[in-house]
Design a protein around this motif. Structure first.
Motif, short mmCIF file in Angstrom:
data_model
loop_
_atom_site.label_atom_id
_atom_site.label_comp_id
_atom_site.label_asym_id
_atom_site.label_seq_id
_atom_site.Cartn_x
_atom_site.Cartn_y
_atom_site.Cartn_z
N THR A 212 -17.40 54.34 105.12
CA THR A 212 -17.37 54.33 103.45
C THR A 212 -17.79 55.49 102.88
O THR A 212 -17.13 56.06 101.88
CB THR A 212 -18.01 53.00 103.04
OG1 THR A 212 -19.39 53.03 103.13
CG2 THR A 212 -17.40 51.86 103.16
N GLU B 288 -15.20 58.23 103.19
CA GLU B 288 -13.93 57.99 101.87
C GLU B 288 -14.50 58.76 100.97
O GLU B 288 -13.96 59.42 100.02
CB GLU B 288 -13.96 56.60 101.71
CG GLU B 288 -13.14 56.32 100.46
CD GLU B 288 -12.07 54.99 100.53
OE1 GLU B 288 -11.55 54.82 99.59
OE2 GLU B 288 -12.49 54.24 101.45
N THR B 289 -16.09 58.78 100.57
CA THR B 289 -16.52 59.39 99.47
C THR B 289 -16.36 60.95 99.80
O THR B 289 -15.96 61.82 98.72
CB THR B 289 -18.01 59.05 99.43
OG1 THR B 289 -18.21 57.73 99.11
CG2 THR B 289 -18.66 59.98 98.29
N ASP C 246 -10.10 43.92 106.42
CA ASP C 246 -11.26 44.37 105.09
C ASP C 246 -11.05 43.34 104.18
O ASP C 246 -9.58 43.27 103.44
CB ASP C 246 -11.17 45.93 104.77
CG ASP C 246 -12.29 46.34 103.82
OD1 ASP C 246 -13.45 45.75 104.21
OD2 ASP C 246 -11.82 46.73 102.86
N LYS D 273 -10.76 42.54 100.16
CA LYS D 273 -10.86 43.36 99.00
C LYS D 273 -10.88 42.56 97.65
O LYS D 273 -9.97 41.90 97.59
CB LYS D 273 -9.41 44.31 98.78
CG LYS D 273 -9.92 45.59 99.79
CD LYS D 273 -11.10 46.49 99.33
CE LYS D 273 -11.03 47.84 100.34
NZ LYS D 273 -12.31 48.68 99.77
N SER E 5 -8.25 56.94 102.11
CA SER E 5 -8.84 55.79 102.33
C SER E 5 -9.02 55.44 103.78
O SER E 5 -8.00 54.67 104.30
CB SER E 5 -8.10 54.79 101.53
OG SER E 5 -7.89 54.71 100.17
N GLN F 62 -11.00 54.23 105.74
CA GLN F 62 -11.96 52.98 106.20
C GLN F 62 -11.58 52.08 107.41
O GLN F 62 -12.08 52.26 108.62
CB GLN F 62 -12.52 52.15 105.19
CG GLN F 62 -13.37 50.98 105.70
CD GLN F 62 -13.80 49.85 104.55
OE1 GLN F 62 -13.65 50.21 103.48
NE2 GLN F 62 -14.31 48.72 104.97
#
Length: 227
Positions: free
Chosen positions: A26, A29-30, A172, A174, A189, A191
């Motif tokens: 994650t 992704e940042t 995942d 969501k 994206s 992940q």
């Protein structure tokens, strides 16, 4: 007269000793979407403070849903019980207990959870015959030695299923927005792609090797379309 002095965009370049040598998927992704956010957190060590007495928000709903589904799948990793929906709703009620003093939460979120639970149990009943195992909240990591210093990539996967043919499905959950397909392909994206890479290197604890057949986002809104 005013004088305008053009300046270049800030481009911080911390030396190798100050760069993080480990990130989660994650955080990767940042890094892809907001490198300055990663710089503020890992180099400047800045952390945002939550407002005092903050009302629950959608991230809290996401936590409730994730924890409830984790408990349910962990309790019934093979066959579902006859009262599967009642079991999942009972877990949900326990998770909602801290919010019983918040009327808005119970009025809006609990009905959404009920819809999610119904959809989830129906979906599980259809999928389970084709699965050998369902694992949830798996911790994993791999070491990337080709860079200096060596880098550790880590993840906590919501769920990984193994099909009857041995192939893996990385999932995942969501409760918010699902990344567009194009952004996954572009690496914005990453992940699930990175979790798949960890799985292929047998980096998840006690999860044997398997080819990765699918990457799936499960949209759990509890709205008109529950999931």
């Amino acid at each position: 007269a005013e004088t305008t002095i053009p300046i270049k965009r800030p481009m911080p370049k911390p030396g190798a000793k100050r760069r993080p040598d480990a990130l989660s998927v994650t955080q990767i992704e940042t890094w892809m979407r907001d490198p300055y956010g990663l710089y503020a957190r890992h180099i400047l060590k800045l952390r945002p403070l939550d407002p005092i007495d903050q009302d629950p928000d959608l991230s809290d709903l996401g936590t409730i849903v994730h924890e409830a589904l984790h408990r349910f799948v962990a309790a019934f990793p093979d066959a579902l019980p006859e009262d599967a929906l009642e079991q999942l709703l009972a877990i949900g009620r326990e998770k909602f207990e801290p919010y019983e003093s918040k009327p808005a939460v119970m009025a809006f979120w609990w009905p959404r959870f009920q819809k999610i639970a119904g959809w989830f149990v129906e979906t599980e009943a259809l999928r389970r015959p084709s699965l050998d195992e369902s694992r949830t909240e798996l911790k994993g990591e791999i070491k990337i030695a080709e860079v200096k210093p060596p880098f550790t990539l880590s993840a906590r996967a919501d769920r990984i299923d193994r099909q009857n043919d041995g192939a893996l499905i990385v999932i995942d959950y969501k409760t918010g927005t699902v990344p567009p397909h194009k952004e996954v392909l572009l690496g914005l994206s990453p992940q699930l792609s990175l979790e798949a890479a960890i799985a292929l290197e047998t980096g998840f604890k006690d999860l044997a090797y398997g080819e990765v057949a699918q990457l799936q986002y499960w949209k759990l809104s509890g709205g008109a379309v529950a999931g």
